[in-house]
Write a protein that holds these residues in place. Structure first.
Motif, mmCIF file in Angstrom:
data_model
loop_
_atom_site.group_PDB
_atom_site.id
_atom_site.type_symbol
_atom_site.label_atom_id
_atom_site.label_comp_id
_atom_site.label_asym_id
_atom_site.label_seq_id
_atom_site.Cartn_x
_atom_site.Cartn_y
_atom_site.Cartn_z
ATOM 1 N N PRO A 92 0.829 -1.210 0.000
ATOM 2 C CA PRO A 92 0.000 0.000 0.000
ATOM 3 C C PRO A 92 0.864 1.261 0.000
ATOM 4 C CG PRO A 92 -0.104 -1.102 2.148
ATOM 5 C CD PRO A 92 0.722 -1.968 1.254
ATOM 6 N N THR A 93 0.408 2.302 -0.707
ATOM 7 C CA THR A 93 1.123 3.587 -0.651
ATOM 8 C C THR A 93 0.675 4.310 0.623
ATOM 9 O OG1 THR A 93 -0.601 4.647 -1.957
ATOM 10 C CG2 THR A 93 1.299 3.786 -3.171
ATOM 11 N N PHE A 94 1.303 5.449 0.898
ATOM 12 C CA PHE A 94 0.979 6.165 2.140
ATOM 13 C C PHE A 94 -0.298 6.974 2.016
ATOM 14 C CE2 PHE A 94 5.410 5.253 2.560
ATOM 15 C CZ PHE A 94 5.483 4.841 3.866
ATOM 16 N N ARG A 95 -0.451 7.633 0.855
ATOM 17 C CA ARG A 95 -1.542 8.595 0.760
ATOM 18 C C ARG A 95 -2.733 8.110 -0.057
ATOM 19 N NH1 ARG A 95 3.078 10.634 1.616
ATOM 20 N NH2 ARG A 95 3.228 12.013 3.419
ATOM 21 N N GLY A 96 -2.619 6.965 -0.705
ATOM 22 C CA GLY A 96 -3.754 6.479 -1.488
ATOM 23 C C GLY A 96 -4.683 5.616 -0.650
ATOM 24 N N ALA A 97 -5.669 5.026 -1.326
ATOM 25 C CA ALA A 97 -6.579 4.104 -0.641
ATOM 26 C C ALA A 97 -5.767 2.920 -0.115
ATOM 27 C CB ALA A 97 -7.626 3.604 -1.622
ATOM 28 N N GLY A 98 -6.108 2.404 1.020
ATOM 29 C CA GLY A 98 -5.402 1.246 1.561
ATOM 30 C C GLY A 98 -4.155 1.628 2.326
ATOM 31 N N GLY A 99 -3.896 2.953 2.415
ATOM 32 C CA GLY A 99 -2.699 3.407 3.115
ATOM 33 C C GLY A 99 -2.893 3.529 4.623
ATOM 34 N N LEU A 100 -4.085 3.266 5.066
ATOM 35 C CA LEU A 100 -4.354 3.427 6.496
ATOM 36 C C LEU A 100 -4.198 2.102 7.243
ATOM 37 C CD1 LEU A 100 -7.561 5.657 6.341
ATOM 38 C CD2 LEU A 100 -5.197 6.381 6.558
ATOM 39 N N TRP A 101 -3.970 2.187 8.536
ATOM 40 C CA TRP A 101 -3.850 1.001 9.380
ATOM 41 C C TRP A 101 -4.704 1.240 10.616
ATOM 42 C CZ3 TRP A 101 -1.397 0.427 14.290
ATOM 43 C CH2 TRP A 101 -1.201 -0.899 14.688
ATOM 44 N N ARG A 102 -5.649 0.350 10.849
ATOM 45 C CA ARG A 102 -6.598 0.528 11.952
ATOM 46 C C ARG A 102 -7.148 1.952 11.991
ATOM 47 N NH1 ARG A 102 -3.479 -2.304 17.016
ATOM 48 N NH2 ARG A 102 -3.051 -4.312 16.046
ATOM 49 N N ASN A 103 -7.481 2.464 10.815
ATOM 50 C CA ASN A 103 -8.042 3.824 10.671
ATOM 51 C C ASN A 103 -7.104 4.934 11.121
ATOM 52 O OD1 ASN A 103 -10.435 3.061 9.492
ATOM 53 N ND2 ASN A 103 -11.310 2.534 11.500
ATOM 54 N N ARG A 104 -5.825 4.637 11.236
ATOM 55 C CA ARG A 104 -4.892 5.703 11.638
ATOM 56 C C ARG A 104 -4.016 6.088 10.468
ATOM 57 N NH1 ARG A 104 -2.458 4.816 17.561
ATOM 58 N NH2 ARG A 104 -1.571 6.825 16.986
ATOM 59 N N ARG A 105 -3.714 7.366 10.367
ATOM 60 C CA ARG A 105 -2.839 7.843 9.301
ATOM 61 C C ARG A 105 -1.386 7.602 9.705
ATOM 62 N NH1 ARG A 105 -5.289 10.665 5.696
ATOM 63 N NH2 ARG A 105 -3.314 11.432 4.906
ATOM 64 N N PRO A 106 -0.516 7.295 8.708
ATOM 65 C CA PRO A 106 0.895 7.076 9.025
ATOM 66 C C PRO A 106 1.499 8.233 9.820
ATOM 67 C CG PRO A 106 0.474 6.527 6.733
ATOM 68 C CD PRO A 106 -0.809 7.073 7.285
ATOM 69 N N GLU A 107 1.050 9.449 9.524
ATOM 70 C CA GLU A 107 1.619 10.634 10.196
ATOM 71 C C GLU A 107 1.383 10.605 11.709
ATOM 72 O OE1 GLU A 107 -0.136 10.553 7.480
ATOM 73 O OE2 GLU A 107 0.355 12.173 6.076
ATOM 74 N N THR A 108 0.362 9.838 12.154
ATOM 75 C CA THR A 108 0.107 9.791 13.596
ATOM 76 C C THR A 108 0.871 8.646 14.259
ATOM 77 O OG1 THR A 108 -1.812 8.328 13.446
ATOM 78 C CG2 THR A 108 -2.231 10.704 13.240
ATOM 79 N N LEU A 109 1.471 7.774 13.443
ATOM 80 C CA LEU A 109 2.199 6.626 13.995
ATOM 81 C C LEU A 109 3.709 6.776 13.839
ATOM 82 C CD1 LEU A 109 -0.198 4.033 12.433
ATOM 83 C CD2 LEU A 109 0.275 4.138 14.882
ATOM 84 N N ALA A 110 4.103 7.361 12.703
ATOM 85 C CA ALA A 110 5.526 7.459 12.407
ATOM 86 C C ALA A 110 6.112 8.733 12.988
ATOM 87 C CB ALA A 110 5.736 7.401 10.890
ATOM 88 N N THR A 111 6.027 8.865 14.301
ATOM 89 C CA THR A 111 6.617 10.039 14.959
ATOM 90 C C THR A 111 7.307 9.590 16.250
ATOM 91 O OG1 THR A 111 4.752 10.564 16.416
ATOM 92 C CG2 THR A 111 4.672 11.492 14.198
#
Ligand code: OAD
Length: 254
Positions: A40-59
């Motif tokens: 999955p890409t980051f910003r397209g469909a399927g880029g989410l994990w458990r409804n969370r955006r990568p920006e909220t996890l990769a910090t």
């Protein structure tokens, strides 16, 4: 043949010609290059994990607050990546490296598929999903366990391990970044492949090359921030267009 199809073929032919004539080439890749491998890409469909955006996890803040959850996301990504293989786009880049004396592959991807396809002159801007780093002793090592159990993992020194990737708000390796900008400044052709071109400093590389007079060719499914300034912006899949461009430039089947 429709007009669109004709102009697409012309653009591919033009890209092949420019690639054949270029002395120094840089390819900048993003998640789109691995999409055809099933990632999955980051910003397209399927880029989410458990409804969370990568920006909220990769910090660093997310990791400090809840290392187990952040590690679960990385463990999930590692398990998805482990079942994937390089696609024709990755192979075409390895072929390109073999054909050009001066070539650098600058990647934002952490998946390891470029190496798997045979690329060697790689500058990894955002780190490596298959490496871990100790928060206490700083030791970095390759770790290919899937899954990692228990989470979070610990170093032999007792410190907690983290993924050796760059998170939002963190600095990129200065050495890698300098090498990437030097290569972009020297390049006479830059290929920008499967990236939304919104994350800096990576997104600045083609712009630096443009200022130095390089040609810039973009391949993306959609228009991006870069499309308006690139010399050629091809709409399509890197796994389909890139092998054709490389074949036209150097002959043979990539
Ligand atoms: P994005 O998810 O932002 O963008 C992927 C791009 O690939 C989009 O523009 C898609 O249109 C395009 N695309 C998808 N499939 C494609 C295909 N088969 N062929 C061509 N293009 C395709 O991913 P990146 O640009 O890589 O950073 O994101 C940059 C950084 O943001 C990542 O490295 C990551 C992320 O947060 C960190 O983790 C630090």
């Amino acid at each position: 043949m429709s007009h669109t199809r004709t102009s697409e073929l012309n653009a591919v032919a033009q890209a092949g010609e420019w690639l054949a004539g270029a002395q120094s080439v840089v390819a900048l890749t993003g998640a789109g290059v691995s999409a055809e491998s099933g990632l999955p890409t980051f910003r397209g469909a399927g880029g989410l994990w458990r409804n969370r955006r990568p920006e909220t996890l990769a910090t660093p803040e997310a990791f400090a607050a809840d290392p187990k959850t952040v590690w679960e996301w990385y463990d999930w990504r590692r398990s998805v990546h482990a079942g994937c293989s390089p696609n024709p786009g990755h192979h075409a880049l390895a072929e390109l490296e073999r054909a050009k004396l001066e070539f650098w592959l600058v990647t934002q991807n952490v998946d390891g598929l470029h190496e798997q396809a045979g690329s060697r002159r790689i500058l990894k801007l955002h780190g490596d999903l298959w490496k871990v780093r100790c928060l206490t002793c700083g030791r970095e090592e390759r770790d290919t366990r899937v899954p990692i159990d228990p989470l979070p993992p610990y170093c032999s020194c007792g410190g907690m391990l983290r993924p050796a990737v760059v998170w939002f708000g963190e600095s990129l390796s200065e050495e890698t970044l300098r090498a990437a900008f030097d290569a972009a400044a020297r390049a006479d052709l830059v290929l920008v492949l499967g990236t939304s071109s919104v994350v800096y400093p990576a997104a600045a590389l083609p712009r630096v090359a443009l200022e130095r007079g390089a040609r810039v060719i973009e391949i993306n499914l959609e228009p991006t921030e870069l499309s308006g300034v690139a010399h050629l912006s091809l709409r399509g899949k890197t796994g389909e267009l890139l092998p054709e461009i490389v074949r036209r430039a150097f002959g043979g089947a990539p």
